[in-house]
Design a protein around this motif. Sequence first.
Motif, mmCIF file in Angstrom:
data_model
loop_
_atom_site.group_PDB
_atom_site.id
_atom_site.type_symbol
_atom_site.label_atom_id
_atom_site.label_comp_id
_atom_site.label_asym_id
_atom_site.label_seq_id
_atom_site.Cartn_x
_atom_site.Cartn_y
_atom_site.Cartn_z
ATOM 1 N N ARG A 1 59.412 25.696 32.562
ATOM 2 C CA ARG A 1 59.547 27.161 32.537
ATOM 3 C C ARG A 1 58.190 27.837 32.320
ATOM 4 N N ARG A 2 57.189 27.390 33.084
ATOM 5 C CA ARG A 2 55.833 27.928 32.967
ATOM 6 C C ARG A 2 55.365 28.636 34.244
ATOM 7 N N LEU A 3 56.250 28.855 35.202
ATOM 8 C CA LEU A 3 55.830 29.529 36.436
ATOM 9 C C LEU A 3 55.404 30.975 36.197
ATOM 10 N N GLU A 4 55.840 31.534 35.090
ATOM 11 C CA GLU A 4 55.407 32.889 34.730
ATOM 12 C C GLU A 4 53.915 32.906 34.381
ATOM 13 N N ASP A 5 53.372 31.745 34.016
ATOM 14 C CA ASP A 5 51.963 31.627 33.640
ATOM 15 C C ASP A 5 51.078 31.198 34.813
ATOM 16 N N PHE A 6 51.622 31.189 36.025
ATOM 17 C CA PHE A 6 50.877 30.694 37.176
ATOM 18 C C PHE A 6 49.551 31.420 37.377
ATOM 19 N N THR A 7 49.545 32.732 37.278
ATOM 20 C CA THR A 7 48.317 33.505 37.510
ATOM 21 C C THR A 7 47.239 33.117 36.502
ATOM 22 N N ALA A 8 47.610 32.950 35.245
ATOM 23 C CA ALA A 8 46.649 32.534 34.222
ATOM 24 C C ALA A 8 46.126 31.126 34.520
ATOM 25 N N ILE A 9 47.001 30.264 35.007
ATOM 26 C CA ILE A 9 46.589 28.903 35.357
ATOM 27 C C ILE A 9 45.601 28.935 36.514
ATOM 28 N N MET A 10 45.899 29.742 37.518
ATOM 29 C CA MET A 10 45.018 29.851 38.681
ATOM 30 C C MET A 10 43.646 30.380 38.284
ATOM 31 N N HIS A 11 43.611 31.392 37.422
ATOM 32 C CA HIS A 11 42.322 31.934 36.975
ATOM 33 C C HIS A 11 41.534 30.896 36.171
ATOM 34 N N ALA A 12 42.201 30.189 35.293
ATOM 35 C CA ALA A 12 41.524 29.172 34.483
ATOM 36 C C ALA A 12 41.013 28.030 35.366
ATOM 37 N N TYR A 13 41.776 27.653 36.378
ATOM 38 C CA TYR A 13 41.337 26.605 37.307
ATOM 39 C C TYR A 13 40.098 27.070 38.059
ATOM 40 N N THR A 14 40.091 28.323 38.488
ATOM 41 C CA THR A 14 38.943 28.878 39.211
ATOM 42 C C THR A 14 37.688 28.833 38.354
ATOM 43 N N VAL A 15 37.820 29.151 37.071
ATOM 44 C CA VAL A 15 36.677 29.097 36.152
ATOM 45 C C VAL A 15 36.151 27.670 36.053
ATOM 46 N N LEU A 16 37.045 26.691 35.916
ATOM 47 C CA LEU A 16 36.637 25.289 35.844
ATOM 48 C C LEU A 16 35.952 24.857 37.142
ATOM 49 N N TYR A 17 36.523 25.254 38.264
ATOM 50 C CA TYR A 17 35.953 24.889 39.559
ATOM 51 C C TYR A 17 34.562 25.500 39.731
ATOM 52 N N ASP A 18 34.437 26.781 39.403
ATOM 53 C CA ASP A 18 33.140 27.455 39.536
ATOM 54 C C ASP A 18 32.090 26.824 38.639
ATOM 55 N N LYS A 19 32.472 26.477 37.422
ATOM 56 C CA LYS A 19 31.531 25.857 36.487
ATOM 57 C C LYS A 19 31.068 24.506 37.013
ATOM 58 N N LYS A 20 31.991 23.711 37.492
ATOM 59 C CA LYS A 20 31.664 22.387 38.038
ATOM 60 C C LYS A 20 30.802 22.500 39.294
ATOM 61 N N SER A 21 31.055 23.543 40.095
ATOM 62 C CA SER A 21 30.341 23.732 41.364
ATOM 63 C C SER A 21 29.046 24.509 41.215
ATOM 64 N N GLY A 22 28.781 25.030 40.026
ATOM 65 C CA GLY A 22 27.560 25.803 39.815
ATOM 66 C C GLY A 22 27.609 27.194 40.427
ATOM 67 N N VAL A 23 28.801 27.772 40.484
ATOM 68 C CA VAL A 23 28.976 29.115 41.039
ATOM 69 C C VAL A 23 29.042 30.111 39.882
ATOM 70 N N GLY A 24 28.279 31.191 40.007
ATOM 71 C CA GLY A 24 28.289 32.226 38.991
ATOM 72 C C GLY A 24 28.703 33.563 39.577
ATOM 73 N N HIS A 25 29.648 34.215 38.932
ATOM 74 C CA HIS A 25 30.089 35.551 39.337
ATOM 75 C C HIS A 25 29.403 36.543 38.404
ATOM 76 N N VAL A 26 28.495 37.320 38.966
ATOM 77 C CA VAL A 26 27.650 38.202 38.168
ATOM 78 C C VAL A 26 27.975 39.655 38.501
ATOM 79 N N LYS A 27 28.197 40.443 37.446
ATOM 80 C CA LYS A 27 28.418 41.880 37.614
ATOM 81 C C LYS A 27 27.082 42.587 37.439
ATOM 82 N N VAL A 28 26.781 43.488 38.369
ATOM 83 C CA VAL A 28 25.518 44.215 38.339
ATOM 84 C C VAL A 28 25.800 45.700 38.460
ATOM 85 N N GLN A 29 25.222 46.461 37.539
ATOM 86 C CA GLN A 29 25.267 47.920 37.640
ATOM 87 C C GLN A 29 23.874 48.405 37.988
ATOM 88 N N THR A 30 23.815 49.305 38.944
ATOM 89 C CA THR A 30 22.541 49.840 39.397
ATOM 90 C C THR A 30 22.703 51.327 39.692
#
Length: 181
Positions: free
Chosen positions: A86-115
Motif C-alpha cells: 500500500r505504498r503506491l501513494e508514495d510513488f512520486t516521492a520514490i521517483m524524485h528520490a530515485y532521480t536524486v540518486l541517479y543524478d548523484k551517481k551520474s555527476g549531474v547537477g541541477h543548479v538554480k540561477v537568478q540573474t
Amino acid sequence: MKLSNLEVGQRYARALFEVASKNKQQEDILQELVGISQVYQEIPNLGVVLTSNELALSDKQAILDLIKKNASSLMQNFLQMLFDYRRLEDFTAIMHAYTVLYDKKSGVGHVKVQTALALSNEQQQALKQALKKRFNLQQVSLQIQVVPEILGGLIIQFNNVIIDGSVQKKLQQISRVLLQD
C-alpha cells in the motif's frame, strides 16, 4: 511510528536503485519511473485510489496491471510490491528520490540561477563550465530565473550551497558597513 512521505520515498528509491545498479538498468528504470509519473500527473488521485478501500482489490489490481503492462520485469515487480504494501501513494516521492540518486551517481547537477538580465547561450555555456569545475560535476542543468531586483550579478543555488554575487547583496553589505559607525 509512521514514516514520512520523504522517508518512504528515500528507502524504496534506494532499494530500487541498488537492484537496478546490480542489473545495470539505472537509466532504464529512471525512464520507466518518468513514464509512470506522467500517468500520475494525468490522474492526480491515482495513488490514493490504489491504496484506499474505495475500490475492490481486484479492480485496483486490474488498474495496476494496465500501468505495468509495458514495464520491465524489475519495474513490474517493484510496482506490485508497492501495491502489496500500500505504498503506491508514495510513488512520486520514490521517483524524485530515485532521480536524486541517479543524478548523484551520474555527476549531474541541477543548479538554480537568478540573474538580473537574460543570459546569452555563450554566457550559459561558460557558467556551466565554471559550475562543473566548482562542484566537480559531469553535467550541469541550469534553471535560470530573471529577477531584475538583484540589479546585476548572479545568485547560484546548488543543493545546500548558495552563492550570492548579486549587486543587491553587495550594496546591502556596503550599507551595513557604513551604518555601523
